[in-house]
Design a protein around this motif. Sequence first.
Motif, short mmCIF file in Angstrom:
data_model
loop_
_atom_site.label_atom_id
_atom_site.label_comp_id
_atom_site.label_asym_id
_atom_site.label_seq_id
_atom_site.Cartn_x
_atom_site.Cartn_y
_atom_site.Cartn_z
N ARG A 146 9.02 13.86 -10.48
CA ARG A 146 7.89 13.02 -10.10
C ARG A 146 7.13 13.72 -8.99
O ARG A 146 7.72 14.23 -8.05
CB ARG A 146 8.37 11.66 -9.59
N GLU A 147 5.82 13.70 -9.12
CA GLU A 147 4.99 14.32 -8.11
C GLU A 147 3.92 13.33 -7.68
O GLU A 147 3.26 12.73 -8.52
CB GLU A 147 4.33 15.58 -8.71
N ILE A 148 3.78 13.17 -6.40
CA ILE A 148 2.77 12.26 -5.87
C ILE A 148 1.56 13.09 -5.48
O ILE A 148 1.68 14.08 -4.75
CB ILE A 148 3.31 11.49 -4.64
N THR A 149 0.41 12.68 -6.01
CA THR A 149 -0.82 13.40 -5.67
C THR A 149 -1.83 12.43 -5.10
O THR A 149 -1.77 11.23 -5.34
CB THR A 149 -1.43 14.09 -6.91
N GLY A 150 -2.76 12.99 -4.39
CA GLY A 150 -3.83 12.19 -3.80
C GLY A 150 -5.01 12.11 -4.75
O GLY A 150 -4.90 12.39 -5.94
N PRO A 151 -6.17 11.75 -4.20
CA PRO A 151 -7.37 11.64 -5.03
C PRO A 151 -7.67 12.95 -5.75
O PRO A 151 -7.50 14.04 -5.20
CB PRO A 151 -8.47 11.29 -4.02
N GLU A 152 -8.08 12.83 -7.00
CA GLU A 152 -8.46 13.97 -7.85
C GLU A 152 -7.33 14.99 -7.99
O GLU A 152 -7.57 16.18 -8.17
CB GLU A 152 -9.72 14.63 -7.30
N GLY A 153 -6.08 14.53 -7.87
CA GLY A 153 -4.94 15.41 -8.07
C GLY A 153 -4.61 16.31 -6.89
O GLY A 153 -3.76 17.20 -7.00
N ASN A 154 -5.29 16.13 -5.79
CA ASN A 154 -5.02 16.95 -4.60
C ASN A 154 -3.76 16.47 -3.90
O ASN A 154 -3.33 15.34 -4.09
CB ASN A 154 -6.22 16.89 -3.64
N PRO A 155 -3.18 17.31 -3.04
CA PRO A 155 -1.98 16.90 -2.30
C PRO A 155 -2.28 15.71 -1.39
O PRO A 155 -3.41 15.53 -0.94
CB PRO A 155 -1.62 18.13 -1.46
N VAL A 156 -1.26 14.92 -1.14
CA VAL A 156 -1.39 13.78 -0.24
C VAL A 156 -1.31 14.30 1.18
O VAL A 156 -0.38 15.02 1.53
CB VAL A 156 -0.26 12.75 -0.50
N GLN A 157 -2.28 13.94 1.98
CA GLN A 157 -2.30 14.34 3.38
C GLN A 157 -1.85 13.16 4.23
O GLN A 157 -2.46 12.10 4.18
CB GLN A 157 -3.70 14.77 3.80
N ILE A 158 -0.77 13.35 4.99
CA ILE A 158 -0.30 12.28 5.87
C ILE A 158 -0.33 12.83 7.29
O ILE A 158 0.44 13.71 7.64
CB ILE A 158 1.13 11.84 5.51
N GLU A 159 -1.25 12.31 8.06
CA GLU A 159 -1.35 12.73 9.45
C GLU A 159 -0.78 11.65 10.36
O GLU A 159 -0.03 11.92 11.26
CB GLU A 159 -2.81 13.03 9.80
N HIS A 160 -1.17 10.43 10.09
CA HIS A 160 -0.67 9.29 10.85
C HIS A 160 -0.52 8.14 9.87
O HIS A 160 -1.42 7.86 9.09
CB HIS A 160 -1.65 8.91 11.97
N THR A 161 0.62 7.51 9.91
CA THR A 161 0.84 6.41 8.97
C THR A 161 1.68 5.32 9.62
O THR A 161 2.36 5.56 10.61
CB THR A 161 1.52 6.93 7.68
N ASP A 162 1.58 4.16 9.05
CA ASP A 162 2.43 3.06 9.49
C ASP A 162 3.13 2.49 8.25
O ASP A 162 2.94 2.97 7.13
CB ASP A 162 1.63 1.99 10.24
N LEU A 163 3.92 1.48 8.45
CA LEU A 163 4.71 0.90 7.37
C LEU A 163 3.82 0.39 6.24
O LEU A 163 4.13 0.58 5.06
CB LEU A 163 5.60 -0.22 7.90
N ALA A 164 2.71 -0.23 6.57
CA ALA A 164 1.80 -0.77 5.54
C ALA A 164 1.26 0.36 4.66
O ALA A 164 1.17 0.21 3.44
CB ALA A 164 0.66 -1.54 6.19
N ASP A 165 0.89 1.51 5.28
CA ASP A 165 0.39 2.66 4.50
C ASP A 165 1.47 3.18 3.56
O ASP A 165 1.20 3.49 2.40
CB ASP A 165 -0.06 3.79 5.43
N LEU A 166 2.71 3.30 4.06
CA LEU A 166 3.81 3.78 3.22
C LEU A 166 4.10 2.83 2.07
O LEU A 166 4.31 3.26 0.93
CB LEU A 166 5.07 3.99 4.06
N GLU A 167 4.09 1.53 2.35
CA GLU A 167 4.32 0.56 1.29
C GLU A 167 3.23 0.63 0.24
O GLU A 167 3.50 0.52 -0.96
CB GLU A 167 4.44 -0.85 1.87
N ALA A 168 1.98 0.81 0.64
CA ALA A 168 0.88 0.93 -0.30
C ALA A 168 1.05 2.19 -1.17
O ALA A 168 0.83 2.15 -2.38
CB ALA A 168 -0.46 0.97 0.44
#
Length: 183
Positions: A146-168
């Motif tokens: 399984r691979e998680i990608t961001g918009p348009e198949g680009n890598p997911v960029q995580i700079e700052h996140t909280d629990l709500a962002d991770l759950e989403a």
Amino acid sequence: MARPTKAVRAAIAKRRADAIDLRLAGVDWLTIGRKLAADPLANSDGLAYPQGYGVELYAKGKEPPNEAALIRSACKDVREALKDRVTELDEHVDELRAVEAQRLDRLFFVAYRKAVRDGDLPAIDRALRVMERRARLLGLDRPEKREITGPEGNPVQIEHTDLADLEALIAVTEEAARGSGDN
């Protein structure tokens, strides 16, 4: 502290088995505690339960355990009995897996023979289902990548996140996985 004798260990094992049987039957904690109490004054049956709750107090002629102590003892016995049963099951998993594999082999042989000999389509389906079950049981299938990608198949960029962002992100990933499994 000296190790309990074989008879004492057997009595404790019996008490724990009785405790779990009572709990599985829906009996409340306090009733279990009273039923398995060593002191006939605390025991709901008026008996001195062998190696029952508060046996040390009873042997010394002291007051029986209070309700809270009986409840704690009953909870502890059920927890210990369940832990012992899980440990016992874990020790036998490989043996059980081998038995199940043998059963599946026998079922497969019957379905395979009919599928090959007669070209029977339901037998072919059965043979395939047995093969799938056997593969799951023995871990023969490779795990899905399984691979998680961001918009348009680009890598997911995580700079700052909280629990709500991770759950989403998890919800979106699970939804995508369900969608790809339907194809």
